[in-house]
Motif scaffolding. Sequence first.
Motif, PDB file in Angstrom:
ATOM      1  N   ALA A  45       0.839  -1.210   0.000  1.00 45.20           N
ATOM      2  CA  ALA A  45       0.000   0.000   0.000  1.00 45.20           C
ATOM      3  C   ALA A  45       0.869   1.252   0.000  1.00 45.20           C
ATOM      4  CB  ALA A  45      -0.954  -0.008   1.184  1.00 45.20           C
ATOM      5  N   GLY A  46       1.980   1.204  -0.741  1.00 47.33           N
ATOM      6  CA  GLY A  46       2.854   2.362  -0.882  1.00 47.33           C
ATOM      7  C   GLY A  46       3.908   2.505   0.185  1.00 47.33           C
ATOM      8  N   GLU A  47       3.852   1.710   1.264  1.00 50.54           N
ATOM      9  CA  GLU A  47       4.829   1.816   2.337  1.00 50.54           C
ATOM     10  C   GLU A  47       5.834   0.671   2.254  1.00 50.54           C
ATOM     11  OE1 GLU A  47       2.810   1.915   6.048  1.00 50.54           O
ATOM     12  OE2 GLU A  47       1.820   3.845   5.666  1.00 50.54           O
ATOM     13  N   VAL A  48       7.091   0.941   2.588  1.00 50.31           N
ATOM     14  CA  VAL A  48       8.131  -0.081   2.542  1.00 50.31           C
ATOM     15  C   VAL A  48       7.879  -1.122   3.623  1.00 50.31           C
ATOM     16  CG1 VAL A  48      10.600  -0.533   2.840  1.00 50.31           C
ATOM     17  CG2 VAL A  48       9.844   1.485   1.572  1.00 50.31           C
ATOM     18  N   ALA A  49       7.967  -2.390   3.232  1.00 48.54           N
ATOM     19  CA  ALA A  49       7.839  -3.509   4.180  1.00 48.54           C
ATOM     20  C   ALA A  49       9.149  -4.281   4.144  1.00 48.54           C
ATOM     21  CB  ALA A  49       6.669  -4.406   3.797  1.00 48.54           C
ATOM     22  N   ASN A  50       9.899  -4.230   5.211  1.00 50.84           N
ATOM     23  CA  ASN A  50      11.207  -4.878   5.247  1.00 50.84           C
ATOM     24  C   ASN A  50      11.051  -6.364   5.578  1.00 50.84           C
ATOM     25  OD1 ASN A  50      12.773  -2.524   4.726  1.00 50.84           O
ATOM     26  ND2 ASN A  50      12.421  -1.875   6.837  1.00 50.84           N
ATOM     27  N   PRO A  51      11.586  -7.238   4.743  1.00 53.61           N
ATOM     28  CA  PRO A  51      11.487  -8.678   5.019  1.00 53.61           C
ATOM     29  C   PRO A  51      12.436  -9.100   6.129  1.00 53.61           C
ATOM     30  CG  PRO A  51      12.768  -8.316   3.032  1.00 53.61           C
ATOM     31  CD  PRO A  51      12.266  -6.969   3.468  1.00 53.61           C
ATOM     32  N   VAL A  52      12.043 -10.134   6.853  1.00 51.00           N
ATOM     33  CA  VAL A  52      12.967 -10.775   7.783  1.00 51.00           C
ATOM     34  C   VAL A  52      13.986 -11.580   6.985  1.00 51.00           C
ATOM     35  CG1 VAL A  52      13.168 -12.459   9.654  1.00 51.00           C
ATOM     36  CG2 VAL A  52      11.238 -10.864   9.606  1.00 51.00           C
ATOM     37  N   THR A  53      13.505 -12.315   5.984  1.00 55.65           N
ATOM     38  CA  THR A  53      14.364 -13.073   5.078  1.00 55.65           C
ATOM     39  C   THR A  53      13.777 -12.972   3.678  1.00 55.65           C
ATOM     40  OG1 THR A  53      14.898 -14.659   6.826  1.00 55.65           O
ATOM     41  CG2 THR A  53      15.413 -15.299   4.572  1.00 55.65           C
ATOM     42  N   MET A  54      14.540 -12.464   2.740  1.00 52.16           N
ATOM     43  CA  MET A  54      14.097 -12.377   1.345  1.00 52.16           C
ATOM     44  C   MET A  54      14.920 -13.361   0.530  1.00 52.16           C
ATOM     45  SD  MET A  54      11.774 -10.698  -0.276  1.00 52.16           S
ATOM     46  CE  MET A  54      11.223 -10.354  -1.943  1.00 52.16           C
ATOM     47  N   ARG A  55      14.278 -14.421   0.061  1.00 52.16           N
ATOM     48  CA  ARG A  55      14.977 -15.443  -0.712  1.00 52.16           C
ATOM     49  C   ARG A  55      15.134 -14.996  -2.163  1.00 52.16           C
ATOM     50  NH1 ARG A  55      17.120 -18.341   3.377  1.00 52.16           N
ATOM     51  NH2 ARG A  55      15.494 -18.981   4.875  1.00 52.16           N
ATOM     52  N   ARG A  56      16.305 -15.218  -2.704  1.00 48.67           N
ATOM     53  CA  ARG A  56      16.549 -14.893  -4.106  1.00 48.67           C
ATOM     54  C   ARG A  56      16.169 -16.066  -5.005  1.00 48.67           C
ATOM     55  NH1 ARG A  56      22.553 -13.067  -5.113  1.00 48.67           N
ATOM     56  NH2 ARG A  56      21.965 -14.072  -7.055  1.00 48.67           N
ATOM     57  N   PRO A  57      15.662 -15.777  -6.197  1.00 48.22           N
ATOM     58  CA  PRO A  57      15.446 -16.865  -7.162  1.00 48.22           C
ATOM     59  C   PRO A  57      16.763 -17.541  -7.512  1.00 48.22           C
ATOM     60  CG  PRO A  57      14.255 -14.887  -7.819  1.00 48.22           C
ATOM     61  CD  PRO A  57      15.152 -14.492  -6.685  1.00 48.22           C
ATOM     62  N   LEU A  58      16.677 -18.803  -7.912  1.00 48.23           N
ATOM     63  CA  LEU A  58      17.867 -19.561  -8.287  1.00 48.23           C
ATOM     64  C   LEU A  58      18.547 -18.930  -9.487  1.00 48.23           C
ATOM     65  CD1 LEU A  58      16.388 -23.161  -7.968  1.00 48.23           C
ATOM     66  CD2 LEU A  58      17.884 -22.001  -6.329  1.00 48.23           C
ATOM     67  N   THR A  59      19.872 -18.952  -9.470  1.00 42.07           N
ATOM     68  CA  THR A  59      20.640 -18.455 -10.613  1.00 42.07           C
ATOM     69  C   THR A  59      20.609 -19.467 -11.754  1.00 42.07           C
ATOM     70  OG1 THR A  59      22.632 -19.354  -9.608  1.00 42.07           O
ATOM     71  CG2 THR A  59      22.175 -17.022  -9.228  1.00 42.07           C
ATOM     72  N   PRO A 104       8.103 -18.875  -6.453  1.00 42.49           N
ATOM     73  CA  PRO A 104       8.447 -19.803  -5.371  1.00 42.49           C
ATOM     74  C   PRO A 104       9.449 -19.224  -4.365  1.00 42.49           C
ATOM     75  CG  PRO A 104       8.357 -20.976  -7.450  1.00 42.49           C
ATOM     76  CD  PRO A 104       8.248 -19.522  -7.776  1.00 42.49           C
ATOM     77  N   SER A 105      10.435 -18.468  -4.855  1.00 41.47           N
ATOM     78  CA  SER A 105      11.408 -17.886  -3.916  1.00 41.47           C
ATOM     79  C   SER A 105      10.738 -16.871  -3.001  1.00 41.47           C
ATOM     80  CB  SER A 105      12.563 -17.238  -4.689  1.00 41.47           C
ATOM     81  OG  SER A 105      12.146 -16.077  -5.383  1.00 41.47           O
ATOM     82  N   LEU A 106       9.770 -16.130  -3.533  1.00 42.39           N
ATOM     83  CA  LEU A 106       9.035 -15.187  -2.693  1.00 42.39           C
ATOM     84  C   LEU A 106       8.202 -15.939  -1.658  1.00 42.39           C
ATOM     85  CD1 LEU A 106       8.063 -12.355  -1.950  1.00 42.39           C
ATOM     86  CD2 LEU A 106       6.378 -12.526  -3.803  1.00 42.39           C
ATOM     87  N   ALA A 107       7.597 -17.053  -2.052  1.00 41.49           N
ATOM     88  CA  ALA A 107       6.796 -17.843  -1.108  1.00 41.49           C
ATOM     89  C   ALA A 107       7.639 -18.369   0.040  1.00 41.49           C
ATOM     90  CB  ALA A 107       6.120 -18.997  -1.841  1.00 41.49           C
ATOM     91  N   ALA A 108       8.935 -18.588  -0.185  1.00 44.53           N
ATOM     92  CA  ALA A 108       9.833 -19.086   0.862  1.00 44.53           C
ATOM     93  C   ALA A 108      10.400 -17.957   1.720  1.00 44.53           C
ATOM     94  CB  ALA A 108      10.972 -19.887   0.233  1.00 44.53           C
ATOM     95  N   SER A 109      10.092 -16.715   1.372  1.00 47.44           N
ATOM     96  CA  SER A 109      10.560 -15.557   2.135  1.00 47.44           C
ATOM     97  C   SER A 109       9.664 -15.332   3.344  1.00 47.44           C
ATOM     98  CB  SER A 109      10.583 -14.318   1.243  1.00 47.44           C
ATOM     99  OG  SER A 109      11.412 -14.518   0.095  1.00 47.44           O
ATOM    100  N   ARG A 110      10.100 -14.486   4.258  1.00 49.66           N
ATOM    101  CA  ARG A 110       9.310 -14.212   5.453  1.00 49.66           C
ATOM    102  C   ARG A 110       9.405 -12.735   5.855  1.00 49.66           C
ATOM    103  NH1 ARG A 110       7.172 -17.778   4.166  1.00 49.66           N
ATOM    104  NH2 ARG A 110       6.548 -19.718   5.189  1.00 49.66           N
ATOM    105  N   PHE A 111       8.270 -12.256   6.388  1.00 54.65           N
ATOM    106  CA  PHE A 111       8.182 -10.913   6.932  1.00 54.65           C
ATOM    107  C   PHE A 111       7.831 -11.028   8.419  1.00 54.65           C
ATOM    108  CE2 PHE A 111       7.687 -10.571   2.445  1.00 54.65           C
ATOM    109  CZ  PHE A 111       8.236  -9.354   2.083  1.00 54.65           C
ATOM    110  N   ALA A 112       7.830  -9.921   9.107  1.00 58.09           N
ATOM    111  CA  ALA A 112       7.533  -9.932  10.534  1.00 58.09           C
ATOM    112  C   ALA A 112       6.117 -10.447  10.774  1.00 58.09           C
ATOM    113  CB  ALA A 112       7.694  -8.534  11.120  1.00 58.09           C
ATOM    114  N   ALA A 113       5.974 -11.317  11.770  1.00 55.00           N
ATOM    115  CA  ALA A 113       4.660 -11.869  12.105  1.00 55.00           C
ATOM    116  C   ALA A 113       3.834 -10.836  12.861  1.00 55.00           C
ATOM    117  CB  ALA A 113       4.825 -13.137  12.940  1.00 55.00           C
ATOM    118  N   GLY A 114       2.512 -11.043  12.814  1.00 63.45           N
ATOM    119  CA  GLY A 114       1.618 -10.213  13.604  1.00 63.45           C
ATOM    120  C   GLY A 114       1.104  -8.969  12.926  1.00 63.45           C
TER     121      GLY A 114
END
Length: 372
Positions: A45-59, A104-114
Motif C-alpha cells: 500500500a505504498g509503504e516499505v515492508a522490510n522482510p525478515v528473510t528475502m529469498r533470491r530466485p535460483l541463478t 516460489p522464492s518469494l513464497a519461501a521468504s518471510r516478513f515480521a509476524a503479527g
Amino acid sequence: MIRSLVAALTLIAVPAAAIPPAPPTTTNPADRPLIAWLPGPVRCAGEVANPVTMRRPLTALGWNGMTAAPAPVVVRFAIDAAGRPVSIARAEQISAVMAQDIEPSLAASRFAAGAPRQGCEVRYTLRITPMDATPVEDLASYTVAPDSGPLPQAGWDRLHPAGSTCFDPPRPQPLVRVLPEFGTLPATPGVRDWTLVGYDLDARGRPIEVRTVHGTGNRVLDAAGIKATRASRFTAGARTGCRYPYWRAPATLAAPEGPDPETLRPAGATCPDEGGAWTTPPRLSYPEPWRRRGIEGWAIVAFDVAPWGEPGNLRILASEPAEAFGQQAEQVIRAGRKAAAPQGRSGCIERVRFLMPPRGAAETGPAEMPID
C-alpha cells in the motif's frame, strides 16, 4: 461433502513438464553468462515492508551473447499474520527468461509476524554477468543445482582460490570420503541449504585448515560439512585451496489453510456434492518450480460438465499460496472426464491439493560433481 482430488486419487507430486532449457549455444560455452533475478524493495500500500528473510530466485546460465536484460517482473501479493507471502501473482502474465523461480522464492521468504498486509508489490530485475564478473558465491550456489547446463570452466576457475594447488594434476583422490548424517540435519522450508567447505591437505593426505567458504547460513550443515571433511582421507601429497560442497534438500513448506469448498459453491448449482464419478480421473501433476522447493499448495476449481462428461467453463475460485496452483489445477481438471449425464451438470466443485511425498535420502547429500 466436497472431496479433494489429492485424497480421491493417490497421485501426488508428479512433476509437470520440466523447466524449459536455455536456447542452445552456438559458440564457445565459456561465453555463457550467469543470470540472476534480484528483488527490489517491497512496498505494501505504498509503504516499505522490510522482510525478515528475502529469498533470491535460483541463478541460471544464459546463452551466448546475452547482454540485454528484459523488462522487470512485478509480483503482487499479501502478507498473512504469520509473516508469510500469500496470494502471489505476477502483475502481468509475461514470459520472462529463466524466471520460473521468482514466485516460489518469494513464497519461501518471510516478513515480521503479527502484521498482515495487503497490496504488496516487489519488482525483480535481471542481472547478467560474465563468468569473470559473477560473485563467487553465486557461482558456488549454481554448482549445487546446475539445471541450465554445466558451469563453464571459466566459472570453475573463479571458484579455485588464488594459488590453489589442489586442482593441479595429478589431483588428490579420496581414499575415505566421510559424509554427514544428512537425515539428522535441520532443513529450511522452501530452501535448499548448501555449504562449500574449504581445506588444505598435509603430506599424508589429511585435511587441515578446514573451514566454511560460502553457504546459505545453515550452521548445523556447515559444522557437519567441516566434521565430515576432517574425517576424510586422500592420496598423499600436500595441497592447498581444496573445495567440496554439501547440500540439504528443502523441508516441505505446507500450504496455508483454505476455506471449506462448499462455501464457494456457485448459486444455482445442479452438480451433486460428489460431482459424479470420474470415468477418466485427472492426472495430478505438480508445478515443477514449486516441487523443487518443496512448497505445497491448493486450488478450488468450479466447472460445468457437458452431457458427454467433458469439463468446461472452468473458474478458479481460490488458490494459495500463489495463482500458479490455480493454473495447474485448471489443467488437471480439464484433462479428466466425468460420467455422461443427459442434462449435464453445472456448478461442480473440486479442491485440488498439491502435496509433496516424503523426502528420500537421495535428495540430500554432497553435490555430485567435483569442483573443476
